[in-house]
Design a protein around this motif. Structure first.
Motif, PDB file in Angstrom:
ATOM      1  N   GLU A 267      33.913  17.961 115.485  1.00  0.00           N
ATOM      2  CA  GLU A 267      33.092  17.569 115.544  1.00  0.00           C
ATOM      3  C   GLU A 267      32.335  18.044 117.407  1.00  0.00           C
ATOM      4  O   GLU A 267      31.223  18.293 117.566  1.00  0.00           O
ATOM      5  CB  GLU A 267      33.964  16.408 116.446  1.00  0.00           C
ATOM      6  N   GLU A 268      33.216  19.240 117.762  1.00  0.00           N
ATOM      7  CA  GLU A 268      32.984  20.129 119.073  1.00  0.00           C
ATOM      8  C   GLU A 268      31.485  21.090 118.411  1.00  0.00           C
ATOM      9  O   GLU A 268      30.557  21.245 119.387  1.00  0.00           O
ATOM     10  CB  GLU A 268      33.818  20.410 119.419  1.00  0.00           C
TER      11      GLU A 268
ATOM     12  N   CYS B 263      22.543  12.807 120.816  1.00  0.00           N
ATOM     13  CA  CYS B 263      23.750  11.693 120.428  1.00  0.00           C
ATOM     14  C   CYS B 263      25.040  12.071 120.475  1.00  0.00           C
ATOM     15  O   CYS B 263      25.627  10.843 120.661  1.00  0.00           O
ATOM     16  CB  CYS B 263      23.134  11.715 118.436  1.00  0.00           C
ATOM     17  N   TYR B 264      25.558  13.257 120.022  1.00  0.00           N
ATOM     18  CA  TYR B 264      27.238  13.199 120.488  1.00  0.00           C
ATOM     19  C   TYR B 264      27.131  14.388 121.866  1.00  0.00           C
ATOM     20  O   TYR B 264      28.787  14.011 122.174  1.00  0.00           O
ATOM     21  CB  TYR B 264      27.558  14.501 119.401  1.00  0.00           C
ATOM     22  N   GLY B 265      27.096  14.094 122.524  1.00  0.00           N
ATOM     23  CA  GLY B 265      27.137  15.112 123.879  1.00  0.00           C
ATOM     24  C   GLY B 265      25.973  15.921 124.259  1.00  0.00           C
ATOM     25  O   GLY B 265      25.143  16.083 123.108  1.00  0.00           O
TER      26      GLY B 265
ATOM     27  N   PHE C 255      29.855  18.559 126.568  1.00  0.00           N
ATOM     28  CA  PHE C 255      30.702  17.446 127.267  1.00  0.00           C
ATOM     29  C   PHE C 255      30.549  16.483 126.207  1.00  0.00           C
ATOM     30  O   PHE C 255      29.155  16.672 125.253  1.00  0.00           O
ATOM     31  CB  PHE C 255      30.131  16.328 128.006  1.00  0.00           C
ATOM     32  N   LYS C 256      31.345  15.346 125.471  1.00  0.00           N
ATOM     33  CA  LYS C 256      30.952  15.067 124.562  1.00  0.00           C
ATOM     34  C   LYS C 256      31.103  13.081 124.505  1.00  0.00           C
ATOM     35  O   LYS C 256      32.051  12.556 125.017  1.00  0.00           O
ATOM     36  CB  LYS C 256      32.262  15.247 123.322  1.00  0.00           C
ATOM     37  N   TRP C 257      30.337  12.417 124.048  1.00  0.00           N
ATOM     38  CA  TRP C 257      30.473  10.996 124.379  1.00  0.00           C
ATOM     39  C   TRP C 257      29.968  10.500 122.848  1.00  0.00           C
ATOM     40  O   TRP C 257      30.193   9.714 123.089  1.00  0.00           O
ATOM     41  CB  TRP C 257      29.651  10.979 125.530  1.00  0.00           C
ATOM     42  N   GLY C 258      29.808  10.596 121.878  1.00  0.00           N
ATOM     43  CA  GLY C 258      29.173  10.371 121.243  1.00  0.00           C
ATOM     44  C   GLY C 258      30.365  10.276 119.598  1.00  0.00           C
ATOM     45  O   GLY C 258      30.747  11.825 119.371  1.00  0.00           O
ATOM     46  N   LYS C 259      30.248   9.819 118.997  1.00  0.00           N
ATOM     47  CA  LYS C 259      30.891  10.863 117.884  1.00  0.00           C
ATOM     48  C   LYS C 259      30.278  10.437 115.557  1.00  0.00           C
ATOM     49  O   LYS C 259      29.640   9.903 115.862  1.00  0.00           O
ATOM     50  CB  LYS C 259      32.441   9.138 117.195  1.00  0.00           C
TER      51      LYS C 259
END
Length: 176
Positions: A166-167, A62-64, A75-79
């Motif tokens: 968040e990482e 959900c976040y990466g 890799f990160k794509w969601g907050k």
């Protein structure tokens, strides 16, 4: 001659069964490390939402993309959103807490009747030591989240060890 051809066919069937089992194992490992996991919860910090001993499914995409055997994202794509029940590593343990506040969320404090952290319409108790450390922080820093257990009275969380990057958020618990 016919017997030898039967032996070859059964050997080929055994080889293809082995390939299917191997492919299933590889697929299962990929799913566990990168997509979905089932975690066993111990501790009362998330009660009554999640009880000690519960098994919870975690969405790891959900976040990466999570680093295998790591404590951060490749890799990160969601907050992370306020209210998400998240997992992250702290002190070499996977931890499950609720995101009480995402980046840039204003934080207020009260010392009227005990020490409290106020996020929107929710209040979280603070010890005098936590209050003295946090009282000057007016908002959640960029790229960080405030993670607090639903059973805030007993939870060891961001109020004790600070904001979570968040990482380092490795996934979100399904439907909690």
């Amino acid at each position: 001659m016919e017997n030898s051809s039967i032996a070859k066919d059964s050997g080929a069937k055994k080889g293809s069964v082995f390939k299917f089992i191997l492919a299933g194992l590889v697929l299962g490992l990929i799913l566990k490390f990168f997509v979905i996991d089932i975690l066993h919860v111990s501790g009362a910090s998330m009660e009554p939402t999640i009880n000690s001993g519960d098994l919870v499914p975690v969405n790891k995409l959900c976040y990466g993309l999570v680093k295998p055997f790591g404590d951060s994202l490749l890799f990160k794509w969601g907050k992370v959103k306020q209210g998400d029940v998240i997992i992250y590593m702290y002190d070499n343990n996977l931890v499950v807490k609720r995101c009480a506040a995402a980046e840039n969320t204003p934080l207020e404090y009260s010392s009227d009747s005990g020490y409290n952290l106020i996020v929107g319409d929710k209040q979280y108790p603070l010890s005098p030591a936590q209050f003295s450390v946090m009282q000057d922080i007016k908002a959640v820093p960029q790229g960080m989240v405030l993670a607090i257990g639903d059973n805030a009275e007993v939870s060891i969380d961001s109020r004790n060890y600070g904001f979570v990057s968040e990482e380092n958020v490795l996934g979100r618990v399904f439907s909690k």
